[in-house]
Motif scaffolding. Structure first.
Motif, PDB file in Angstrom:
ATOM      1  N   CYS A 291      15.732  46.165  44.745  1.00  0.00           N
ATOM      2  CA  CYS A 291      16.908  46.050  43.874  1.00  0.00           C
ATOM      3  C   CYS A 291      18.209  46.375  44.612  1.00  0.00           C
ATOM      4  N   GLY A 292      18.160  47.331  45.531  1.00  0.00           N
ATOM      5  CA  GLY A 292      19.368  47.690  46.273  1.00  0.00           C
ATOM      6  C   GLY A 292      19.880  46.532  47.109  1.00  0.00           C
ATOM      7  N   TYR A 293      18.966  45.809  47.768  1.00  0.00           N
ATOM      8  CA  TYR A 293      19.356  44.659  48.595  1.00  0.00           C
ATOM      9  C   TYR A 293      19.953  43.549  47.732  1.00  0.00           C
ATOM     10  N   ASN A 294      19.269  43.222  46.621  1.00  0.00           N
ATOM     11  CA  ASN A 294      19.780  42.170  45.730  1.00  0.00           C
ATOM     12  C   ASN A 294      21.087  42.591  45.079  1.00  0.00           C
ATOM     13  N   MET A 295      21.220  43.894  44.803  1.00  0.00           N
ATOM     14  CA  MET A 295      22.448  44.388  44.195  1.00  0.00           C
ATOM     15  C   MET A 295      23.658  44.133  45.091  1.00  0.00           C
ATOM     16  N   VAL A 296      23.475  44.280  46.401  1.00  0.00           N
ATOM     17  CA  VAL A 296      24.574  44.056  47.341  1.00  0.00           C
ATOM     18  C   VAL A 296      25.029  42.600  47.303  1.00  0.00           C
ATOM     19  N   ILE A 297      24.084  41.670  47.145  1.00  0.00           N
ATOM     20  CA  ILE A 297      24.439  40.244  47.063  1.00  0.00           C
ATOM     21  C   ILE A 297      25.323  39.981  45.848  1.00  0.00           C
ATOM     22  N   TYR A 298      24.909  40.512  44.699  1.00  0.00           N
ATOM     23  CA  TYR A 298      25.713  40.297  43.483  1.00  0.00           C
ATOM     24  C   TYR A 298      27.040  41.052  43.560  1.00  0.00           C
ATOM     25  N   LEU A 299      27.030  42.227  44.193  1.00  0.00           N
ATOM     26  CA  LEU A 299      28.263  43.005  44.308  1.00  0.00           C
ATOM     27  C   LEU A 299      29.282  42.281  45.188  1.00  0.00           C
ATOM     28  N   SER A 300      28.795  41.648  46.259  1.00  0.00           N
ATOM     29  CA  SER A 300      29.721  40.889  47.111  1.00  0.00           C
ATOM     30  C   SER A 300      30.321  39.711  46.355  1.00  0.00           C
ATOM     31  N   ALA A 301      29.532  39.106  45.455  1.00  0.00           N
ATOM     32  CA  ALA A 301      30.065  38.007  44.632  1.00  0.00           C
ATOM     33  C   ALA A 301      31.106  38.525  43.645  1.00  0.00           C
ATOM     34  N   ILE A 302      30.880  39.723  43.115  1.00  0.00           N
ATOM     35  CA  ILE A 302      31.838  40.304  42.160  1.00  0.00           C
ATOM     36  C   ILE A 302      33.166  40.616  42.849  1.00  0.00           C
ATOM     37  N   THR A 303      33.088  41.145  44.074  1.00  0.00           N
ATOM     38  CA  THR A 303      34.323  41.471  44.797  1.00  0.00           C
ATOM     39  C   THR A 303      35.137  40.219  45.129  1.00  0.00           C
ATOM     40  N   GLY A 304      34.488  39.044  45.115  1.00  0.00           N
ATOM     41  CA  GLY A 304      35.202  37.804  45.394  1.00  0.00           C
ATOM     42  C   GLY A 304      35.885  37.200  44.177  1.00  0.00           C
ATOM     43  N   ILE A 305      35.693  37.817  43.002  1.00  0.00           N
ATOM     44  CA  ILE A 305      36.328  37.286  41.785  1.00  0.00           C
ATOM     45  C   ILE A 305      37.829  37.602  41.822  1.00  0.00           C
ATOM     46  N   ASP A 306      38.624  36.646  41.411  1.00  0.00           N
ATOM     47  CA  ASP A 306      40.081  36.799  41.409  1.00  0.00           C
ATOM     48  C   ASP A 306      40.486  37.966  40.498  1.00  0.00           C
ATOM     49  N   THR A 307      41.157  38.969  41.062  1.00  0.00           N
ATOM     50  CA  THR A 307      41.518  40.167  40.287  1.00  0.00           C
ATOM     51  C   THR A 307      42.571  39.876  39.207  1.00  0.00           C
ATOM     52  N   THR A 308      43.309  38.774  39.370  1.00  0.00           N
ATOM     53  CA  THR A 308      44.313  38.447  38.347  1.00  0.00           C
ATOM     54  C   THR A 308      43.659  38.128  37.002  1.00  0.00           C
ATOM     55  N   LEU A 309      42.404  37.678  37.048  1.00  0.00           N
ATOM     56  CA  LEU A 309      41.688  37.419  35.791  1.00  0.00           C
ATOM     57  C   LEU A 309      41.508  38.715  35.005  1.00  0.00           C
ATOM     58  N   TYR A 310      41.132  39.792  35.726  1.00  0.00           N
ATOM     59  CA  TYR A 310      40.957  41.097  35.063  1.00  0.00           C
ATOM     60  C   TYR A 310      42.306  41.637  34.586  1.00  0.00           C
ATOM     61  N   GLU A 311      43.353  41.461  35.411  1.00  0.00           N
ATOM     62  CA  GLU A 311      44.688  41.939  35.015  1.00  0.00           C
ATOM     63  C   GLU A 311      45.171  41.223  33.758  1.00  0.00           C
ATOM     64  N   ALA A 312      44.940  39.923  33.683  1.00  0.00           N
ATOM     65  CA  ALA A 312      45.324  39.172  32.484  1.00  0.00           C
ATOM     66  C   ALA A 312      44.522  39.625  31.268  1.00  0.00           C
ATOM     67  N   ALA A 313      43.230  39.942  31.505  1.00  0.00           N
ATOM     68  CA  ALA A 313      42.388  40.410  30.395  1.00  0.00           C
ATOM     69  C   ALA A 313      42.855  41.764  29.885  1.00  0.00           C
ATOM     70  N   VAL A 314      43.268  42.655  30.806  1.00  0.00           N
ATOM     71  CA  VAL A 314      43.767  43.981  30.405  1.00  0.00           C
ATOM     72  C   VAL A 314      45.050  43.822  29.583  1.00  0.00           C
ATOM     73  N   VAL A 315      45.908  42.914  30.025  1.00  0.00           N
ATOM     74  CA  VAL A 315      47.159  42.666  29.276  1.00  0.00           C
ATOM     75  C   VAL A 315      46.846  42.186  27.857  1.00  0.00           C
ATOM     76  N   ASP A 316      45.786  41.383  27.737  1.00  0.00           N
ATOM     77  CA  ASP A 316      45.404  40.877  26.411  1.00  0.00           C
ATOM     78  C   ASP A 316      44.629  41.901  25.587  1.00  0.00           C
ATOM     79  N   GLY A 317      44.385  43.095  26.180  1.00  0.00           N
ATOM     80  CA  GLY A 317      43.712  44.154  25.424  1.00  0.00           C
ATOM     81  C   GLY A 317      42.203  44.143  25.538  1.00  0.00           C
ATOM     82  N   ALA A 318      41.650  43.448  26.512  1.00  0.00           N
ATOM     83  CA  ALA A 318      40.193  43.405  26.660  1.00  0.00           C
ATOM     84  C   ALA A 318      39.666  44.705  27.250  1.00  0.00           C
ATOM     85  N   GLY A 319      38.561  45.199  26.716  1.00  0.00           N
ATOM     86  CA  GLY A 319      37.918  46.394  27.257  1.00  0.00           C
ATOM     87  C   GLY A 319      37.002  46.042  28.409  1.00  0.00           C
ATOM     88  N   LYS A 320      36.341  47.071  28.972  1.00  0.00           N
ATOM     89  CA  LYS A 320      35.447  46.835  30.112  1.00  0.00           C
ATOM     90  C   LYS A 320      34.283  45.921  29.734  1.00  0.00           C
TER      91      LYS A 320
END
Length: 319
Positions: free
Chosen positions: A188-217
């Protein structure tokens, strides 16, 4: 105009310096695939031959001069009394590994990505990734330290509580849980790193826009992280389904100390069965036939999984 267009097309087709550089870069990889992936395929012919070793002669000579056996070598596996057991174990364990492994790895990657402390995130990643580097031989000794009937930690605790010790290596009903737990602990640790690297590649502006719209975690994970991870998850699913007729030999053989005895019905897989057959001097043609059967079955499975995903979402297919 037509002549100019034709000349431009011809100029575009000319071999350029970039093509030469890229070809030179690809040359070692192509050579590696030819030597170690395509050349060994010649050995598949052994599955259809009554392979016999002639003293003083080369492997190639023995292969060429061995008699053809047709599909007789496949009877070793198909007519085996244990065919249902080893097929059931191989496929069912892999299905559980795919579902649980993917669910837990994605969940861990999302939780790690939500941590604010980078130091703690690195520490957790290292701790979860560390078991992947440990061989199954070492893991088998660790497991024995817990499950040993005389000196095992768990049986020692049972004795302290006034309860009788358990013969773990003689209880077939315990082993599906032990094998699944050990597989998840290691992978699981090895596979977790693969998914984590994909998450770090997501555009952070999407999360910033979601926070502005009031979206929770939770909403950010549901509407941004998981949709962005979809292609990676499906790719990993297709690759894992392509190995559904194979089993991790070290997991099933080393941990169960030979996959035999009273726990055979819950720990034996195609790979351990073939290995045990080789120990009893089974002709190599029969064991080659078993591995050939695995390869063909996996090829059909991965093509079927890819076709299914292409029908659902063509952009997520890999072929």
């Amino acid at each position: 105009m037509k002549k100019k267009t034709i000349l431009k097309k011809r100029e575009g087709r000319r071999w350029s310096r970039n093509d030469t550089e890229l070809s030179l870069l690809a040359l070692p990889t192509v050579a590696w695939y030819l030597l170690f992936s395509f050349l060994p395929m010649f050995g598949l012919v052994i599955a259809f031959k009554n392979y016999k070793v002639t003293g003083g002669k080369s492997f190639l000579y023995n292969v060429v001069h061995s008699e053809w056996a047709g599909f007789k070598n496949f009877e070793f596996l198909i007519k085996s009394n244990d065919l249902f057991v080893i097929l059931r174990n191989t496929i069912c364990y892999n299905l559980v590994f795919i579902v649980l492994g993917m669910t837990i790895s994605v969940s861990l990657a999302i939780m790690i990505s939500l941590l604010h402390s980078k130091r703690k995130s690195k520490v957790y990643q290292t701790l979860m990734f560390f078991p992947y580097f440990m061989s199954w031989v070492v893991a088998a000794y660790f497991l024995d330290a817990f499950l040993n009937q005389d000196n095992g930690l768990i049986n020692g605790m049972l004795r302290d509580l006034g309860r009788a010790p358990v013969q773990w290596y003689m209880k077939p009903g315990k082993w599906p849980f032990i094998l699944v737990f050990m597989y998840l602990w290691k992978s699981c640790g090895y596979n977790m790193v693969i998914y984590l690297s994909a998450i770090t590649g997501i555009d952070t502006t999407l999360y910033e826009a979601a926070v502005v719209d009031g979206a929770g975690k939770g909403q950010q994970v549901r509407y941004i992280t998981l949709p962005c991870l979809k292609n990676v998850i499906l790719m990993m699913f297709i690759l894992n389904v392509g190995k559904i007729f194979y089993s991790d030999f070290g997991l099933f053989y080393q941990l169960s100390q030979g996959a035999g005895g009273s726990i055979f019905n819950t720990t034996a897989t195609i790979d351990t069965y073939v290995f045990n057959a080789l120990q009893f001097s089974t002709p190599i043609g029969m064991t080659s036939a078993a591995t050939f059967f695995q390869s063909v079955s996996c090829c059909i499975t991965i093509l079927a999984a890819n076709a299914l995903i292409k029908r659902i979402d063509s952009s997520s297919a890999i072929l």
